[in-house]
Design a protein around this motif. Structure first.
Motif, PDB file in Angstrom:
ATOM      1  N   GLU A 119       7.287 -18.594 -16.437  1.00  0.00           N
ATOM      2  CA  GLU A 119       6.246 -18.751 -17.453  1.00  0.00           C
ATOM      3  C   GLU A 119       6.225 -20.172 -18.017  1.00  0.00           C
ATOM      4  O   GLU A 119       5.144 -20.759 -18.190  1.00  0.00           O
ATOM      5  CB  GLU A 119       6.459 -17.740 -18.580  1.00  0.00           C
ATOM      6  N   VAL A 120       7.396 -20.711 -18.302  1.00  0.00           N
ATOM      7  CA  VAL A 120       7.469 -22.076 -18.824  1.00  0.00           C
ATOM      8  C   VAL A 120       6.855 -23.056 -17.827  1.00  0.00           C
ATOM      9  O   VAL A 120       6.057 -23.933 -18.196  1.00  0.00           O
ATOM     10  CB  VAL A 120       8.929 -22.457 -19.139  1.00  0.00           C
ATOM     11  N   SER A 121       7.195 -22.929 -16.554  1.00  0.00           N
ATOM     12  CA  SER A 121       6.684 -23.846 -15.527  1.00  0.00           C
ATOM     13  C   SER A 121       5.173 -23.744 -15.404  1.00  0.00           C
ATOM     14  O   SER A 121       4.469 -24.767 -15.323  1.00  0.00           O
ATOM     15  CB  SER A 121       7.346 -23.556 -14.181  1.00  0.00           C
ATOM     16  N   LEU A 122       4.636 -22.529 -15.381  1.00  0.00           N
ATOM     17  CA  LEU A 122       3.192 -22.356 -15.242  1.00  0.00           C
ATOM     18  C   LEU A 122       2.451 -22.915 -16.457  1.00  0.00           C
ATOM     19  O   LEU A 122       1.422 -23.604 -16.309  1.00  0.00           O
ATOM     20  CB  LEU A 122       2.854 -20.883 -15.049  1.00  0.00           C
ATOM     21  N   LEU A 123       2.938 -22.627 -17.641  1.00  0.00           N
ATOM     22  CA  LEU A 123       2.277 -23.139 -18.854  1.00  0.00           C
ATOM     23  C   LEU A 123       2.309 -24.661 -18.885  1.00  0.00           C
ATOM     24  O   LEU A 123       1.352 -25.301 -19.338  1.00  0.00           O
ATOM     25  CB  LEU A 123       2.932 -22.541 -20.092  1.00  0.00           C
ATOM     26  N   GLU A 124       3.395 -25.262 -18.400  1.00  0.00           N
ATOM     27  CA  GLU A 124       3.458 -26.721 -18.336  1.00  0.00           C
ATOM     28  C   GLU A 124       2.488 -27.273 -17.294  1.00  0.00           C
ATOM     29  O   GLU A 124       1.928 -28.360 -17.475  1.00  0.00           O
ATOM     30  CB  GLU A 124       4.890 -27.168 -18.046  1.00  0.00           C
ATOM     31  N   LYS A 145      -0.532 -34.433  -3.738  1.00  0.00           N
ATOM     32  CA  LYS A 145       0.676 -34.961  -3.120  1.00  0.00           C
ATOM     33  C   LYS A 145       1.353 -36.000  -4.009  1.00  0.00           C
ATOM     34  O   LYS A 145       2.573 -36.143  -4.003  1.00  0.00           O
ATOM     35  CB  LYS A 145       0.321 -35.574  -1.756  1.00  0.00           C
ATOM     36  N   ARG A 146       0.537 -36.716  -4.786  1.00  0.00           N
ATOM     37  CA  ARG A 146       1.080 -37.766  -5.651  1.00  0.00           C
ATOM     38  C   ARG A 146       1.379 -37.275  -7.062  1.00  0.00           C
ATOM     39  O   ARG A 146       1.960 -38.009  -7.854  1.00  0.00           O
ATOM     40  CB  ARG A 146       0.096 -38.945  -5.686  1.00  0.00           C
ATOM     41  N   LYS A 147       0.950 -36.075  -7.395  1.00  0.00           N
ATOM     42  CA  LYS A 147       1.250 -35.513  -8.712  1.00  0.00           C
ATOM     43  C   LYS A 147       2.581 -34.755  -8.626  1.00  0.00           C
ATOM     44  O   LYS A 147       2.628 -33.534  -8.606  1.00  0.00           O
ATOM     45  CB  LYS A 147       0.110 -34.588  -9.169  1.00  0.00           C
ATOM     46  N   GLU A 148       3.654 -35.514  -8.594  1.00  0.00           N
ATOM     47  CA  GLU A 148       4.962 -34.929  -8.303  1.00  0.00           C
ATOM     48  C   GLU A 148       5.451 -34.000  -9.406  1.00  0.00           C
ATOM     49  O   GLU A 148       6.165 -33.037  -9.145  1.00  0.00           O
ATOM     50  CB  GLU A 148       5.983 -36.040  -8.052  1.00  0.00           C
ATOM     51  N   MET A 149       5.096 -34.277 -10.655  1.00  0.00           N
ATOM     52  CA  MET A 149       5.545 -33.405 -11.741  1.00  0.00           C
ATOM     53  C   MET A 149       4.867 -32.040 -11.659  1.00  0.00           C
ATOM     54  O   MET A 149       5.501 -31.002 -11.893  1.00  0.00           O
ATOM     55  CB  MET A 149       5.277 -34.061 -13.095  1.00  0.00           C
ATOM     56  N   ILE A 150       3.578 -32.043 -11.305  1.00  0.00           N
ATOM     57  CA  ILE A 150       2.867 -30.778 -11.110  1.00  0.00           C
ATOM     58  C   ILE A 150       3.441 -30.047  -9.909  1.00  0.00           C
ATOM     59  O   ILE A 150       3.732 -28.844  -9.959  1.00  0.00           O
ATOM     60  CB  ILE A 150       1.361 -31.035 -10.900  1.00  0.00           C
ATOM     61  N   SER A 151       3.634 -30.780  -8.806  1.00  0.00           N
ATOM     62  CA  SER A 151       4.181 -30.180  -7.585  1.00  0.00           C
ATOM     63  C   SER A 151       5.569 -29.605  -7.832  1.00  0.00           C
ATOM     64  O   SER A 151       5.907 -28.522  -7.349  1.00  0.00           O
ATOM     65  CB  SER A 151       4.225 -31.232  -6.475  1.00  0.00           C
ATOM     66  N   ALA A 152       6.389 -30.326  -8.618  1.00  0.00           N
ATOM     67  CA  ALA A 152       7.749 -29.856  -8.901  1.00  0.00           C
ATOM     68  C   ALA A 152       7.714 -28.548  -9.676  1.00  0.00           C
ATOM     69  O   ALA A 152       8.478 -27.622  -9.383  1.00  0.00           O
ATOM     70  CB  ALA A 152       8.511 -30.913  -9.684  1.00  0.00           C
ATOM     71  N   MET A 157      -2.955 -16.544 -17.891  1.00  0.00           N
ATOM     72  CA  MET A 157      -1.920 -16.292 -18.903  1.00  0.00           C
ATOM     73  C   MET A 157      -2.517 -16.379 -20.305  1.00  0.00           C
ATOM     74  O   MET A 157      -2.095 -17.207 -21.133  1.00  0.00           O
ATOM     75  CB  MET A 157      -0.750 -17.276 -18.746  1.00  0.00           C
ATOM     76  N   PRO A 158      -3.525 -15.562 -20.588  1.00  0.00           N
ATOM     77  CA  PRO A 158      -4.222 -15.672 -21.881  1.00  0.00           C
ATOM     78  C   PRO A 158      -3.329 -15.359 -23.075  1.00  0.00           C
ATOM     79  O   PRO A 158      -3.599 -15.817 -24.187  1.00  0.00           O
ATOM     80  CB  PRO A 158      -5.350 -14.646 -21.753  1.00  0.00           C
ATOM     81  N   TRP A 159      -2.256 -14.585 -22.846  1.00  0.00           N
ATOM     82  CA  TRP A 159      -1.396 -14.183 -23.965  1.00  0.00           C
ATOM     83  C   TRP A 159      -0.189 -15.104 -24.127  1.00  0.00           C
ATOM     84  O   TRP A 159       0.664 -14.857 -24.982  1.00  0.00           O
ATOM     85  CB  TRP A 159      -0.907 -12.739 -23.753  1.00  0.00           C
ATOM     86  N   GLY A 160      -0.126 -16.158 -23.311  1.00  0.00           N
ATOM     87  CA  GLY A 160       1.021 -17.050 -23.397  1.00  0.00           C
ATOM     88  C   GLY A 160       2.282 -16.384 -22.883  1.00  0.00           C
ATOM     89  O   GLY A 160       2.249 -15.605 -21.917  1.00  0.00           O
ATOM     90  N   HIS A 161       3.413 -16.657 -23.523  1.00  0.00           N
ATOM     91  CA  HIS A 161       4.691 -16.066 -23.109  1.00  0.00           C
ATOM     92  C   HIS A 161       4.667 -14.553 -23.337  1.00  0.00           C
ATOM     93  O   HIS A 161       4.327 -14.083 -24.417  1.00  0.00           O
ATOM     94  CB  HIS A 161       5.858 -16.665 -23.897  1.00  0.00           C
ATOM     95  N   PHE A 200      -9.836 -29.687 -18.207  1.00  0.00           N
ATOM     96  CA  PHE A 200     -10.674 -28.488 -18.337  1.00  0.00           C
ATOM     97  C   PHE A 200     -10.236 -27.415 -17.336  1.00  0.00           C
ATOM     98  O   PHE A 200     -10.212 -26.227 -17.658  1.00  0.00           O
ATOM     99  CB  PHE A 200     -12.142 -28.859 -18.120  1.00  0.00           C
ATOM    100  N   VAL A 201      -9.867 -27.836 -16.126  1.00  0.00           N
ATOM    101  CA  VAL A 201      -9.410 -26.882 -15.111  1.00  0.00           C
ATOM    102  C   VAL A 201      -8.103 -26.231 -15.558  1.00  0.00           C
ATOM    103  O   VAL A 201      -7.911 -25.018 -15.401  1.00  0.00           O
ATOM    104  CB  VAL A 201      -9.244 -27.578 -13.747  1.00  0.00           C
ATOM    105  N   GLY A 202      -7.201 -27.021 -16.114  1.00  0.00           N
ATOM    106  CA  GLY A 202      -5.954 -26.457 -16.620  1.00  0.00           C
ATOM    107  C   GLY A 202      -6.183 -25.435 -17.721  1.00  0.00           C
ATOM    108  O   GLY A 202      -5.531 -24.387 -17.773  1.00  0.00           O
ATOM    109  N   GLN A 203      -7.132 -25.719 -18.603  1.00  0.00           N
ATOM    110  CA  GLN A 203      -7.451 -24.775 -19.681  1.00  0.00           C
ATOM    111  C   GLN A 203      -8.022 -23.477 -19.117  1.00  0.00           C
ATOM    112  O   GLN A 203      -7.718 -22.381 -19.610  1.00  0.00           O
ATOM    113  CB  GLN A 203      -8.428 -25.425 -20.652  1.00  0.00           C
ATOM    114  N   LEU A 204      -8.877 -23.590 -18.093  1.00  0.00           N
ATOM    115  CA  LEU A 204      -9.439 -22.392 -17.470  1.00  0.00           C
ATOM    116  C   LEU A 204      -8.352 -21.554 -16.805  1.00  0.00           C
ATOM    117  O   LEU A 204      -8.338 -20.320 -16.913  1.00  0.00           O
ATOM    118  CB  LEU A 204     -10.505 -22.779 -16.435  1.00  0.00           C
TER     119      LEU A 204
END
Length: 743
Positions: free
Chosen positions: A599-604, A548-555, A623-627, A613-617
């Motif tokens: 794709e840009v939003s998810l990668l960010e 709830k407080r991670k507004e950039m992630i939530s956005a 999205m193992p191939w990126g864009h 570590f969770v983000g890397q997983l």
């Protein structure tokens, strides 16, 4: 076995949830429970049921609604001089006010039995859209009484006596309504208002009456300066316990005639040089009889719920209609101007830099119109999709900003010189207002769309949160114990689906039947629906209440949900239109742009995930191939630009509903020049082949003298040259007109 599970798994988990999740306030709970879920829930299920969306078909108008658009709406647009309203009188002419009242524009949504028009949400939206292409001031004036305001609240929550008295008077304009919600201390956080009422007895009509003594200060109130009836939101208290055992009764909404003793209507605000009526008001020790509460005494304290329910529908119509109209008007006029305006002896629309901007305008107009139609279609069915309404408000107004900015850049000097011939200036100035009101876009994007959507659209989360909030621990344990196996199975399916579609780039995702070459886009939306759902589950599981407080992630996650909705509507619109081949460039451009944004939003999100570590997983699994999807190619951009610069059914379909101007005004001059230039293209080519590249009356005469063209062609080319000359002109004023009293 069940008792053991409850003891060792469910009860400890319930205690953990209570520790992790922040407490939910009453206003937060009412906001989350307001409205309904619809296609947003499908998008957050990981496997959307496309039949639910596509089977609704396109929105339709009744004969009566179409006649109103073709008659009174068209006539109203013809009556309006937007420059005069905005820069000279700063108000609608009296005859326009009278016409709006006479034709019941304030009663679009009020049922016929109360004297209103009783039109559908689709008709309401189309009316506001068309008016807004002529004048944002008139558009706002018409839309406000038909969105969040006394009329809608009365229809949903009023007593029969209130409906019988007020609705006919609102419909015929005898009463002009406004709604007082925003105060200096509480803007987007309206629940923090300090406006206060106290339950007491007072005198009303010469008799002792139960009521409230209310004090308030409101600002930014549209129609406030001319309103006769004020819908007022305030916090009500009962220190003497007249109504019961509670002292704090909550937000309450009442109807207060503006001529009531103690009410002060302030002077006007000037909202970004927009001339619609807007201003502050105050109340000092105003006695409000209990019968003025919308819905009567039983609705005391239910004001926040009422407001959230109304906003869930109204926010999906008003500002999205204005934004859609503005984007369509920008598309039509900018395409025409890019065709007729020449530099270096070629239309500016042939420059590739301009073509990309034209394509972006066309894509935005196509997406906004598509989402606008799908949303009002859902509202026609009686749905009130709260999250989708927030998506529409935020992304429609942002889309309008981008479209108008691009249009201004292409028009260049034509658009930055103010005057009656400038048809973009007022739309440009209206953008900040649209973005700010009905919930500031920054907060809507970062707090509401995903924050509310993740909870409301999840099949189990809201019930689990309510179980954690239950004061009866045993009841909470029982509820959670029933939900837990279902939620775990949902997580397993979500993980498998998200990983599979991520690694296979959506190639094996399903698509509906009968969608032709658009099937690849349905597969991609299914792919990213699965990835968003998995990412949401992981975020909720690992971050809990901290999300709830991670507004950039939530956005960013909200942006993904929003793009999925907008693109779903775009596919629906393409199918509803019969999948015309000619419209495919618009579809291609819009889908590629939206999928790239996803794709840009998810990668960010993965890059900035608080637990690295969770983000890397998540990145590795989904999205193992990126864009994998890029924005539209140059070829596709040129195709979209050409659609705006060439007369066609596609261009007319895209810009349907735009008011094309009165004879001699800016839009009309550009339209006339565009038509004449397109009609004389063949004769113009003859001039070019003869070595005459410049286009003017003089060069046409030169071409005739050299016998490059016939006399009939020369006449038509001369008319076209004159039309272009008139269309590209800008306004100029006498010095004294602008200098005021300066000597």
């Amino acid at each position: 076995m069940s008792d053991l599970r409850k003891k060792w798994i469910t009860r400890p988990l319930l205690n953990l949830i209570r520790k992790v999740l922040p407490p939910i306030s009453d206003t937060e709970r009412e906001a989350m429970e307001a409205g309904e879920v619809w296609w947003d829930a499908q998008l957050l299920s990981g496997k959307p049921d496309w039949e639910q969306l596509l089977s609704m078909g396109p929105p339709k108008l009744t004969d009566e609604e179409q006649a109103f658009l073709d008659g009174p709406v068209e006539e109203l647009c013809r009556m309006v001089d937007d420059w005069k309203i905005s820069f000279e009188t700063h108000d609608l002419p009296e005859e326009v006010w009278d016409f709006i009242k006479k034709e019941r524009f304030f009663g679009i949504i009020i049922p016929k039995e109360y004297g209103g028009l009783g039109f559908s949400p689709t008709a309401h939206a189309e009316i506001v859209t068309k008016i807004s292409t002529r004048s944002t001031t008139v558009g706002v004036t018409v839309m406000v009484p038909n969105s969040l305001g006394p009329g809608e609240l009365l229809m949903a929550h009023g007593t029969e006596e209130q409906k019988d008295y007020y609705l006919p008077r609102l419909a015929d304009g005898s009463e002009i309504p406004c709604f007082g919600l925003t105060s200096p201390e509480a803007g987007s956080d309206a629940a923090s208002m300090v406006d206060r009422g106290v339950v007491c007895y007072g005198e009303y009509k010469g008799e002792k009456t139960l009521g409230m003594r209310v004090n308030w200060h409101k600002r930014y109130i549209t129609l406030g300066p001319v309103a006769t009836i004020l819908g007022l939101a305030f916090k009500l208290y009962d220190p003497d316990r007249i109504l019961g055992d509670e002292e704090e009764l909550g937000i309450t909404v009442a109807l207060v005639p503006t001529d009531t003793e103690g009410v002060t209507i302030g002077q006007r605000h000037l909202a970004a040089l927009q001339a619609f009526m807007n201003g502050p008001n105050w109340g000092k020790d105003v006695f409000v009889p209990m019968e003025w509460v919308i819905g009567g005494r039983e609705n005391v304290g239910r004001g926040w719920h009422m407001l959230m329910s109304a906003l869930a529908a109204g926010r999906g119509i008003s500002l999205p209609s204005l934004s859609t109209g503005g984007a369509k008007m920008a598309a039509r006029t900018t395409g025409a101007y890019a065709r007729i305006r020449e530099q270096f002896s070629i239309p500016i629309g042939k420059f590739e830099g301009v073509q990309r901007r034209l394509a972006e305008i066309a894509g935005i107009a196509y997406v906004l119109d598509s989402a606008h139609k799908a949303t009002t279609r859902a509202l026609d069915e009686g749905l009130k999709p709260a999250v989708i309404s927030a998506i529409m408000k935020a992304h429609a107004t942002n889309g309008l900003r981008q479209a108008v900015n691009d249009a201004m850049d292409i028009h260049a000097g034509k658009a930055v010189i103010d005057g009656p011939l400038n048809y973009l200036g007022n739309v440009y100035r209206a953008v900040p207002v649209a973005i700010t009101v009905e919930g500031a876009n920054i907060l809507t994007r970062s707090l509401m769309i995903f924050g509310q959507g993740a909870i409301r659209c999840h099949p189990y989360l809201l019930d689990e949160m309510m179980a954690a909030e239950n004061d009866d621990e045993e009841a909470g344990v029982d509820t959670l114990d029933k939900l837990l196996p279902k939620h775990i199975w949902f997580q397993i399916k979500t993980f498998l689906r998200g990983v599979f579609h991520g690694w296979t780039v959506g190639l094996f995702a399903s698509s509906p039947r009968g969608v032709g070459k658009a099937a690849k886009y349905y597969r991609q939306l299914n792919r990213y629906s699965a990835i968003l759902t998995l990412t949401t589950e992981v975020a909720l599981l690992t971050l809990g209440g901290e999300l709830k407080r991670k507004e950039m992630i939530s956005a960013r996650l909200g942006d993904v949900l929003s793009e999925l909705y907008l693109l779903s509507c775009t596919l629906k619109r393409f199918k509803d239109d019969g999948s015309p081949k000619e419209d495919r460039p618009l579809l291609e451009f819009a889908m590629r742009a939206g999928l790239h944004n996803i794709e840009v939003s998810l990668l960010e999100v993965f890059q900035n995930f608080p637990i690295r570590f969770v983000g890397q997983l998540l990145h590795f699994f989904t999205m193992p191939w990126g864009h994998s999807i890029h924005t539209a190619s140059d070829r596709q951009s040129r195709a979209c630009a050409d659609l705006l610069m060439t007369p066609s059914d596609t261009r007319d379909r895209l810009t349907r509903g735009v008011f094309l101007g009165n004879p001699g005004d800016g839009v009309d001059l550009v339209e006339q020049a565009f038509s004449k230039v397109c009609d004389t293209e063949e004769a113009r080519d003859k001039m070019k082949r003869g070595g005459i590249r410049m286009f003017s009356r003089k060069t046409v005469d030169e071409a005739l003298e050299k016998k490059l063209i016939s006399e009939e062609e020369a006449d038509r080319l001369g008319e076209a040259a004159d039309a272009v000359d008139m269309a590209i002109q800008v306004d100029h004023f006498e010095f004294d007109e602008l200098a005021g009293n300066r000597k």
